[in-house]
Design a protein around this motif. Sequence first.
Motif, PDB file in Angstrom:
ATOM      1  N   ASP A  53       0.828  -1.213   0.000  1.00  0.00           N
ATOM      2  CA  ASP A  53       0.000   0.000   0.000  1.00  0.00           C
ATOM      3  C   ASP A  53       0.861   1.261   0.000  1.00  0.00           C
ATOM      4  O   ASP A  53       0.503   2.267  -0.618  1.00  0.00           O
ATOM      5  N   LEU A  54       2.005   1.203   0.686  1.00  0.00           N
ATOM      6  CA  LEU A  54       2.898   2.365   0.725  1.00  0.00           C
ATOM      7  C   LEU A  54       3.415   2.713  -0.663  1.00  0.00           C
ATOM      8  O   LEU A  54       3.381   3.879  -1.076  1.00  0.00           O
ATOM      9  N   VAL A  55       3.915   1.713  -1.388  1.00  0.00           N
ATOM     10  CA  VAL A  55       4.475   1.994  -2.718  1.00  0.00           C
ATOM     11  C   VAL A  55       3.392   2.430  -3.685  1.00  0.00           C
ATOM     12  O   VAL A  55       3.648   3.252  -4.574  1.00  0.00           O
ATOM     13  N   LEU A  56       2.181   1.915  -3.508  1.00  0.00           N
ATOM     14  CA  LEU A  56       1.086   2.327  -4.386  1.00  0.00           C
ATOM     15  C   LEU A  56       0.712   3.782  -4.120  1.00  0.00           C
ATOM     16  O   LEU A  56       0.456   4.552  -5.059  1.00  0.00           O
ATOM     17  N   ALA A  57       0.700   4.180  -2.843  1.00  0.00           N
ATOM     18  CA  ALA A  57       0.396   5.578  -2.508  1.00  0.00           C
ATOM     19  C   ALA A  57       1.448   6.521  -3.074  1.00  0.00           C
ATOM     20  O   ALA A  57       1.124   7.600  -3.592  1.00  0.00           O
ATOM     21  N   LEU A  58       2.715   6.124  -2.996  1.00  0.00           N
ATOM     22  CA  LEU A  58       3.783   6.949  -3.547  1.00  0.00           C
ATOM     23  C   LEU A  58       3.682   7.026  -5.070  1.00  0.00           C
ATOM     24  O   LEU A  58       3.869   8.101  -5.664  1.00  0.00           O
ATOM     25  N   ALA A  59       3.389   5.902  -5.718  1.00  0.00           N
ATOM     26  CA  ALA A  59       3.253   5.894  -7.172  1.00  0.00           C
ATOM     27  C   ALA A  59       2.109   6.797  -7.615  1.00  0.00           C
ATOM     28  O   ALA A  59       2.226   7.534  -8.599  1.00  0.00           O
ATOM     29  N   ARG A  60       0.999   6.737  -6.874  1.00  0.00           N
ATOM     30  CA  ARG A  60      -0.152   7.584  -7.224  1.00  0.00           C
ATOM     31  C   ARG A  60       0.201   9.061  -7.080  1.00  0.00           C
ATOM     32  O   ARG A  60      -0.129   9.879  -7.951  1.00  0.00           O
ATOM     33  N   ALA A  61       0.878   9.405  -5.988  1.00  0.00           N
ATOM     34  CA  ALA A  61       1.242  10.805  -5.768  1.00  0.00           C
ATOM     35  C   ALA A  61       2.151  11.318  -6.877  1.00  0.00           C
ATOM     36  O   ALA A  61       2.007  12.461  -7.340  1.00  0.00           O
ATOM     37  N   LYS A  62       3.083  10.480  -7.329  1.00  0.00           N
ATOM     38  CA  LYS A  62       3.996  10.890  -8.395  1.00  0.00           C
ATOM     39  C   LYS A  62       3.260  11.098  -9.710  1.00  0.00           C
ATOM     40  O   LYS A  62       3.505  12.083 -10.428  1.00  0.00           O
ATOM     41  N   ALA A  63       2.360  10.170 -10.042  1.00  0.00           N
ATOM     42  CA  ALA A  63       1.611  10.300 -11.296  1.00  0.00           C
ATOM     43  C   ALA A  63       0.716  11.533 -11.263  1.00  0.00           C
ATOM     44  O   ALA A  63       0.652  12.306 -12.231  1.00  0.00           O
ATOM     45  N   GLY A  76       3.219   6.590 -12.847  1.00  0.00           N
ATOM     46  CA  GLY A  76       4.057   6.789 -11.669  1.00  0.00           C
ATOM     47  C   GLY A  76       4.428   5.443 -11.080  1.00  0.00           C
ATOM     48  O   GLY A  76       3.605   4.521 -11.069  1.00  0.00           O
ATOM     49  N   CYS A  77       5.647   5.312 -10.594  1.00  0.00           N
ATOM     50  CA  CYS A  77       6.116   4.055  -9.997  1.00  0.00           C
ATOM     51  C   CYS A  77       6.922   4.345  -8.740  1.00  0.00           C
ATOM     52  O   CYS A  77       7.568   5.385  -8.632  1.00  0.00           O
ATOM     53  N   ASP A  78       6.900   3.396  -7.819  1.00  0.00           N
ATOM     54  CA  ASP A  78       7.770   3.486  -6.652  1.00  0.00           C
ATOM     55  C   ASP A  78       8.061   2.073  -6.155  1.00  0.00           C
ATOM     56  O   ASP A  78       7.169   1.219  -6.158  1.00  0.00           O
ATOM     57  N   HIS A 112       8.602  -4.727  -3.700  1.00  0.00           N
ATOM     58  CA  HIS A 112       7.266  -4.241  -4.053  1.00  0.00           C
ATOM     59  C   HIS A 112       7.395  -3.012  -4.952  1.00  0.00           C
ATOM     60  O   HIS A 112       8.153  -2.089  -4.635  1.00  0.00           O
ATOM     61  N   THR A 113       6.653  -2.991  -6.053  1.00  0.00           N
ATOM     62  CA  THR A 113       6.615  -1.811  -6.924  1.00  0.00           C
ATOM     63  C   THR A 113       5.175  -1.401  -7.158  1.00  0.00           C
ATOM     64  O   THR A 113       4.374  -2.178  -7.691  1.00  0.00           O
ATOM     65  N   GLY A 114       4.857  -0.174  -6.739  1.00  0.00           N
ATOM     66  CA  GLY A 114       3.539   0.373  -7.007  1.00  0.00           C
ATOM     67  C   GLY A 114       3.513   1.017  -8.380  1.00  0.00           C
ATOM     68  O   GLY A 114       4.484   1.649  -8.799  1.00  0.00           O
ATOM     69  N   GLY A 124      -8.927  11.205 -24.156  1.00  0.00           N
ATOM     70  CA  GLY A 124      -8.894   9.930 -23.459  1.00  0.00           C
ATOM     71  C   GLY A 124     -10.058   9.756 -22.501  1.00  0.00           C
ATOM     72  O   GLY A 124     -10.972  10.584 -22.433  1.00  0.00           O
ATOM     73  N   SER A 125      -9.992   8.690 -21.742  1.00  0.00           N
ATOM     74  CA  SER A 125     -11.083   8.352 -20.840  1.00  0.00           C
ATOM     75  C   SER A 125     -11.051   9.148 -19.543  1.00  0.00           C
ATOM     76  O   SER A 125     -12.066   9.241 -18.839  1.00  0.00           O
ATOM     77  N   GLY A 126      -9.874   9.709 -19.211  1.00  0.00           N
ATOM     78  CA  GLY A 126      -9.732  10.371 -17.920  1.00  0.00           C
ATOM     79  C   GLY A 126      -9.601   9.387 -16.774  1.00  0.00           C
ATOM     80  O   GLY A 126      -9.602   9.782 -15.606  1.00  0.00           O
ATOM     81  N   GLY A 127      -9.478   8.112 -17.119  1.00  0.00           N
ATOM     82  CA  GLY A 127      -9.405   7.067 -16.099  1.00  0.00           C
ATOM     83  C   GLY A 127      -8.077   7.056 -15.359  1.00  0.00           C
ATOM     84  O   GLY A 127      -7.058   7.554 -15.847  1.00  0.00           O
ATOM     85  N   LEU A 128      -8.105   6.477 -14.177  1.00  0.00           N
ATOM     86  CA  LEU A 128      -6.888   6.300 -13.397  1.00  0.00           C
ATOM     87  C   LEU A 128      -7.004   4.971 -12.659  1.00  0.00           C
ATOM     88  O   LEU A 128      -8.075   4.614 -12.169  1.00  0.00           O
ATOM     89  N   ILE A 129      -5.870   4.268 -12.595  1.00  0.00           N
ATOM     90  CA  ILE A 129      -5.905   2.925 -12.032  1.00  0.00           C
ATOM     91  C   ILE A 129      -4.515   2.562 -11.528  1.00  0.00           C
ATOM     92  O   ILE A 129      -3.507   3.045 -12.066  1.00  0.00           O
ATOM     93  N   GLY A 130      -4.461   1.736 -10.504  1.00  0.00           N
ATOM     94  CA  GLY A 130      -3.158   1.357  -9.973  1.00  0.00           C
ATOM     95  C   GLY A 130      -3.165  -0.031  -9.378  1.00  0.00           C
ATOM     96  O   GLY A 130      -4.218  -0.605  -9.072  1.00  0.00           O
TER      97      GLY A 130
END
Length: 206
Positions: A53-63, A76-78, A112-114, A124-130
């Motif tokens: 969950d930590l790496v996913l939160a960081l990846a989302r923040a970067k994107a 975004g990746c972390d 772990h890589t988010g 585009g669709s405006g979608g976001l996913i992780g």
Amino acid sequence: MPTPRFILASASPARRILLQQVGIEADVQPSTVDEDALLRDLATRYGDLEPADLVLALARAKAEDVAHNTDALVLGCDSMLELDGEVHGKPADAAEATQRWRRMRGRSGTLHTGHWLIDDRDDGSGGLIGATASTVVHFADLTDAEIEAYVATGEPLRVAGAFTVDGLGGAFVTGIEGDHHNVVGLSLPLLRDLLADLGLPWFALT
């Protein structure tokens, strides 16, 4: 259909090269996210989160930091290494890298890589996913001299977990359980799945 612009919100050369190897030319736009501040904020708000969950939160923040009127797909990746229930990013200095390797040698950890993908295209669709990919890494039983020599190269200071599988550290990884691309810093099969969830075939990017 024209090839969508693809932005990698990461300064990692390994991730950019990996994408190039499969025919995806990414524009590199590193985020300005303060990772330490974000981790402190997450701990304050949610307590102890799982490494995935930590790496996913960081990846989302970067994107999200980069995806503003880009007319592009933004990724975004972390990455972090989990060892003994603790997570480790890049070592702060040579002493920390040396200490880390003395704990890692002859043992196994989970990398772990988010990944967070945003469709910021104008049409585009405006979608976001992780999602997060996790890979078990088995480390060789290095001698103190090998650890000191490896740390002296500077490579362990530049990467999450203080090792690479595609560089000088490759000789110290004895086995991998899971997607080996993920250990480089980006899971290609997971990226394919995320693109599909946004309605894009893999070869739309090549």
